[in-house]
Design an enzyme around this catalytic site. Structure first.
Site, PDB file in Angstrom:
ATOM      1  N   GLU B  74       0.810  -1.223   0.000  1.00 57.55           N
ATOM      2  CA  GLU B  74       0.000   0.000   0.000  1.00 57.55           C
ATOM      3  C   GLU B  74       0.848   1.280   0.000  1.00 57.55           C
ATOM      4  OE1 GLU B  74      -4.256  -0.313   1.561  1.00 57.55           O
ATOM      5  OE2 GLU B  74      -2.978  -0.773   3.296  1.00 57.55           O
ATOM      6  N   HIS B  93      -0.305   5.694   7.506  1.00 64.00           N
ATOM      7  CA  HIS B  93      -1.523   4.947   7.183  1.00 64.00           C
ATOM      8  C   HIS B  93      -1.676   3.856   8.229  1.00 64.00           C
ATOM      9  CE1 HIS B  93      -4.574   2.489   5.445  1.00 64.00           C
ATOM     10  NE2 HIS B  93      -3.738   1.490   5.208  1.00 64.00           N
ATOM     11  N   HIS B  95      -4.808   1.394  10.802  1.00 59.26           N
ATOM     12  CA  HIS B  95      -6.163   0.869  10.946  1.00 59.26           C
ATOM     13  C   HIS B  95      -6.647   1.023  12.380  1.00 59.26           C
ATOM     14  CE1 HIS B  95      -4.074  -1.948   7.936  1.00 59.26           C
ATOM     15  NE2 HIS B  95      -4.580  -0.958   7.258  1.00 59.26           N
ATOM     16  N   HIS B 164     -11.626   0.342   6.461  1.00 60.53           N
ATOM     17  CA  HIS B 164     -10.209   0.043   6.298  1.00 60.53           C
ATOM     18  C   HIS B 164      -9.324   0.756   7.324  1.00 60.53           C
ATOM     19  CE1 HIS B 164      -6.577   0.176   3.254  1.00 60.53           C
ATOM     20  NE2 HIS B 164      -6.258  -0.272   4.426  1.00 60.53           N
TER      21      HIS B 164
END
Lengths: 244, 244, 244, 244
Positions: B74, B93, B95, B164
């Site tokens: 990603e 990034h 979660h 996500h």
């Protein structure tokens, strides 16, 4: 005095370990001999505070022995409360997460469990915007803001600060630590109970019985027990032993 | 540069220890001298990342020095944000669990506490299905998806990704770490406050005061204090000492 | 007897490590040979209790071997339950946070998961104010209050104490520990399920099957397994080994 | 085979450390060469399981090499699922707290986050009382009960067991561990989102994309990364190294 200073270092570690403070938040004591002064750490995360970090301040937040050390920018919370409340000997300011919802929603935080009784029957909410407008950074960074907060605290033990945290005041260091540890627990229990229907809080008489005469005392075996336990959990049992 | 790389390794460990990332999630920095490159770990759990895991990429996600190391699938999230936003120097990034409810339900995540101010007044929600249909695996695995996400982020600091996680962007590494640590806390406080009645979020002026001029600064004592504290908690205090 | 005493010390450590007690709360056993006595620690945080802290009491709470040690002020809870219930061999009193909402709101705590079956079909709530008025400090500090609580417990296994905690009674030490560990879990699950709609609790037959004949037994492999596990988590595995 | 056994011991430790199991709950693998057998620990808390605890069973739960070791009383869950589902190579049964509310209330557990996709589009709830009446102790202690549970599982990956826990089935050990770790997280996120309004779950296409062809693979770098991370957290990194 030296014992009090060591207890203050210990209080920093305890509040960090119990999750009341993280990188931010602070605890102070009024100088036991000179009532117009208070002692707190320089700008440092409470978990890392040692005796060398402790500084003396006048009640307007002026450091007396800076020696190059940077003070907390929010020391004015402490000074203003000591100024307005001669009975107060120790103050905590923290952002304990579970207290925060009650500062931004209409539900009033109230003592609902016996260990929460120390917060007192009423917990006012201070909104910095009311007097200082919608453009502050929410921090209490001068004497005027500190005094406005202290005014909002009135004769109570805790004041919530909208979108920010709380300030707690007590007649001893161990008292203010204990109150600060159980305040978030009381908030969690009340939050959950409110989802379960109409909540029965402590009565005025019960609050008074615990906080007044025959109730909790800083020097009681129960309180010493808690202090020893928290010190052990924070890895400071040795430090505590040296103190006594 | 070498100090920045060590800080990046440290940021991985801090984000893991503070529960922002687990086996998944990543943090990157833009190359300080070559703005068309960024640096992030190879495909490894952040808690285990060391200096040897750091790789350089062009903004389209091409590794420049793979040496057999597998990149994160990603990485396109990072490249596309650096491409669209010249002001951004660091990206996370993750979660983080407590942010996820706000990506799948109508309630809008907003800053409600002063430590959450850095997420900015608006937090958009990006739904990969809107442009890429109902049959993706939800991951951002190519340049086109990364660019669509970056477009949704616009001038904001955080974008939620439906079902996500989130992407956060800031002008420094320490900024993006701090934002990522307090974002879940802000989400938890807002979630609870919403159960207690009408919530008062931070005002635009308050958000600006904290994130603009006189507010928070990466090099302020307060922020250094937090960085030191998180490093100590993550068992990296020694590493931090070597850096400075 | 000496094995039971070591198990009692171990039970203190387990209850602390599993979060059932903190600085406060206590566990006792009835004297195995002299039914009119019980054994519990002096006033000490359970996590720190050792064999030397254990004291014997008559059922009215009089210490038989004080040797300068301060007893728990709430020992009357234990004595009164042993007095009223000859079948009870072990008692826990604690303030486990997740049980507290059910003591101050109308929703009734009920067993909803198999590990919660041991609390029994009915969990009464005792309000000290009902008989002793609105001015107590909520603690059970004399025989009359203990007896009133025991009366409210009746034939059940657990009684919630409004704004305070719970008392649990069982026919063995390991039973009362297990019940006390799973009681908060049952409360958490029920709390959440209540937000999700109409809840199906365990049936009377299921509760009986687990707590009666063919169900759970203190000496079953399953229970020994749990005891060993909790001891290991509490750092007491060595202590357990010495016992057997 | 020996590598699989070491992975099974490791899986026990990981599931314990990640809070999926406590003193109770178990994980098994189908014998890789003899499909009519499976392997799981003797009756022991997963955190304490070692290679010496592993036993072989036929699908009706008969131990093949007991050597005085007591088996789990609920091994029939595993045998029955292997019997009904030739595709299944690994099974977990656990009581992970955050899954339990969805087993006793009408709200249906559904995948709402990408890491929860592996639980599949549908998660049935099995109520032991439906076929075996209101007087069981809720445990699955014989072949008939195991088969009824397996029938309720059908072609799905997870079945909730009312008032008890869940059973999860997958085509590899690493798959079933990953699913079991993220199942409670998915449940928590869904629970919270439900308080925030109408929830958007993953679409069928998204679930399929992650669990079918191009999605998650047991041998992918992402999955190995997670396995390595969990092993490190559980203090088993050394054990993992020896395996590879």
């Amino acid at each position: 005095m030296s014992e009090l200073l060591r207890d203050l270092a210990l209080a920093n570690r305890i509040l960090a370990h119990e999750g009341v403070v993280d990188a931010f938040g602070h605890v102070s004591v009024r100088h036991p001999e000179r009532a117009e002064r208070f002692v707190m750490s320089r700008s440092r995360s409470p978990e890392l505070v040692t005796l060398d970090d402790l500084m003396e301040f006048t009640l307007d937040g002026t450091p007396l022995d800076a020696r190059g050390r940077t003070p907390y920018s929010e020391r004015f919370i402490h000074g203003a409360i000591y100024e307005a409340r001669p009975d107060v000997m120790a103050v905590v300011h923290a952002h304990a997460e579970d207290t925060l919802p009650f500062g931004i929603a209409p539900a009033k935080l109230r003592p609902v469990i016996h260990s929460g009784a120390f917060i007192g029957a009423e917990v006012p909410v201070w909104d910095i915007a009311k007097r200082f407008g919608e453009r502050t950074n929410l921090l209490v960074t001068n004497v005027a803001q500190g005094r406005d907060l202290a005014k909002s605290l009135r004769k109570n033990n805790v004041v919530l600060m909208r979108g920010h945290g709380f300030a707690a005041a007590a007649t001893s260091l161990i008292d203010v630590v204990r109150m600060s540890v159980y305040l978030p627990r009381n908030a969690r229990v009340q939050f959950r109970a409110l989802q379960l229907g109409k909540v029965k809080p402590l009565s005025r008489g019960e609050i008074q019985a615990r906080t007044g005469g025959a109730g909790y005392k800083p020097q009681s075996p129960e309180t010493q027990r808690a202090w020893q336990y928290w010190a052990a959990r924070a890895g400071c049992a040795e430090l505590l032993k040296q103190l006594s």
